[in-house]
Design an enzyme around this catalytic site. Structure first.
Site: not given
Ligand code: AMP
Length: 398
Positions: A7, A91, A180, A241, A385
């Protein structure tokens, strides 16, 4: 079969090295502060051996050289030779409309990922750096790309369209993509396996609540709507965010505060969310602590956070006609009993029977937190993940 999962972010590279035959993580680690002063590699082997190396890691290429070096090192490594790495799974954040599922990388797919960089300028370029470097160091190992957006490519057009001139969608690909995806897929599938129900016949709402947060409606095994959009700033309020925001707020601020586009972007991405409202932290643990101590803005930040989750669950229940399973995952979803309680108690109107005692005890483990006769089941499912990427790599190579 040994698979290295990568990743590759803007200033860090996270990795996990799997022995798929033994279903075992052999080693994992992170290269941090790439291109900055004080860059490090922290590497942990499955037997607990841990090493932190400091060095001048000037770019991703150098970072990956470090990772491969430690994997074969006599003292801290897991393999004798790089040829023992059978495949590398990457990823990749944005697959645009090109990728509905994971792929084995070749020149064509790499050039499509490059084209998607304009949709994810902060994410795809570092993902690509990881791919280029691995291709150079391990030219014979097959490499795969697993996309954050791919799972959501099943969304119908009326869910992904923005109500802006259609020509702009065609010209720039401006639409909702969602992120996601690997997490939403993994936790929804795992929830069904745990409950022993058919994945393709359930209406599921997955709440991935971490620093970044998104909520997805999954009907009969397919994502039909998700809260993030063209970028990961849409939807849920997050650590820093803003999530959903009247665009008028931005144009107002750009004018009044004479903000540049870059500053406006920083405002909604880095200074908003839990941090923005509480003024304390983007970290849920800190905000919960301050709220428990009576801090009013921390309390407000939590209330906004819960309210927005509830609104998404409500709207996705309406969109699917009902909801059979709700899943909580991500650092907050897996660990914050307080968040889950606040949501589940407000869902009594759909008949949900929440087990407060089990909820209180559940942290970071797979558990059902509703009664057996609850018509809607609520599960906590730790996301993984990296494992999805490793499994997808195996599936593609088979
Ligand atoms: P993630 O991005 O998935 O690693 O999640 C990070 C978020 O999870 C941060 O806001 C953390 O504060 C939150 N988190 C981790 N552990 C806990 C906990 N025990 N209680 C509440 N929030 C937590």
């Amino acid at each position: 079969m040994k698979v290295l999962v990568l990743n590759s972010g803007s200033s860090s590279i996270k990795y996990q090295f799997y022995d798929m035959k033994k279903s075992q993580v052999l080693a994992k680690g992170i290269v941090d502060k790439i291109g900055l002063a004080g860059s490090t590699l922290t590497h942990t082997r499955s037997d607990g051996d841990k090493v932190e190396l400091e060095g001048e890691i000037v770019d991703h290429q150098a970072g990956i050289e470090f990772v491969l070096g430690v994997l074969v090192s006599k003292k801290h490594g897991s393999i004798k030779d790089l040829s023992e790495i059978d495949a590398v799974g990457h990823r990749v954040v944005h697959g645009g409309e090109y990728f509905q599922s994971s792929v084995i990388l070749d020149d064509d797919s790499i050039s499509k990922i490059e084209k998607c960089s304009q949709l994810a300028p902060l994410h795809n370029p570092p993902n690509l750096k990881g791919i280029y470097a691995m291709k150079e160091f391990l030219p014979d190992a097959p490499q795969t790309a697993i996309f954050d957006t791919a799972f959501h490519q099943t969304m119908p057009d009326y869910a992904y369209m923005y109500a802006i001139p259609y020509s702009l969608y065609k010209k720039y690909g401006l639409r909702r993509y969602g992120f996601h995806g690997t997490s939403h897929y993994y936790v929804s599938k795992t929830a069904c396996e745990f409950l022993g129900v058919d994945y393709t016949k359930q209406r599921i709402i997955t709440c991935h609540l971490g620093n970044g947060a998104s909520i997805t409606a999954i009907k009969n095994g397919k994502s039909i709507d998700t809260s993030m959009g063209l970028t990961p700033v849409e939807g849920m309020m997050m650590g820093t965010r803003s999530g959903d925001l009247d665009l008028g707020v931005l144009t107002y601020l750009i004018e009044k505060e004479e903000l540049s586009v870059a500053s406006a972007n920083t405002l909604i991405n880095k200074h908003s969310g839990l941090l923005g409202i509480s003024g304390i932290s983007s970290d849920m643990r800190e905000v919960e602590k301050a709220s428990d101590e009576g801090n009013e803005r921390a309390k407000l930040a939590l209330e906004v956070f819960y309210y927005r989750i509830l609104k998404y669950i409500g709207s996705y229940t309406a969109v699917m006609g009902s909801v059979d399973i709700i899943v909580f995952t991500g650092g907050i979803g897996e660990n914050s009993a307080k968040t889950r309680k606040s949501i589940c108690e407000r869902l009594a109107f759909i008949g949900l029977k929440f087990d407060e005692k089990i909820n209180e005890k559940t942290r970071g483990k797979l558990e059902c937190i509703t009664d057996n006769d609850s018509p809607t089941k609520v599960l906590v499912v730790p996301t993984d993940e990296e494992l999805v990427i490793a499994n997808e790599t195996m599936r593609l190579l088979a």
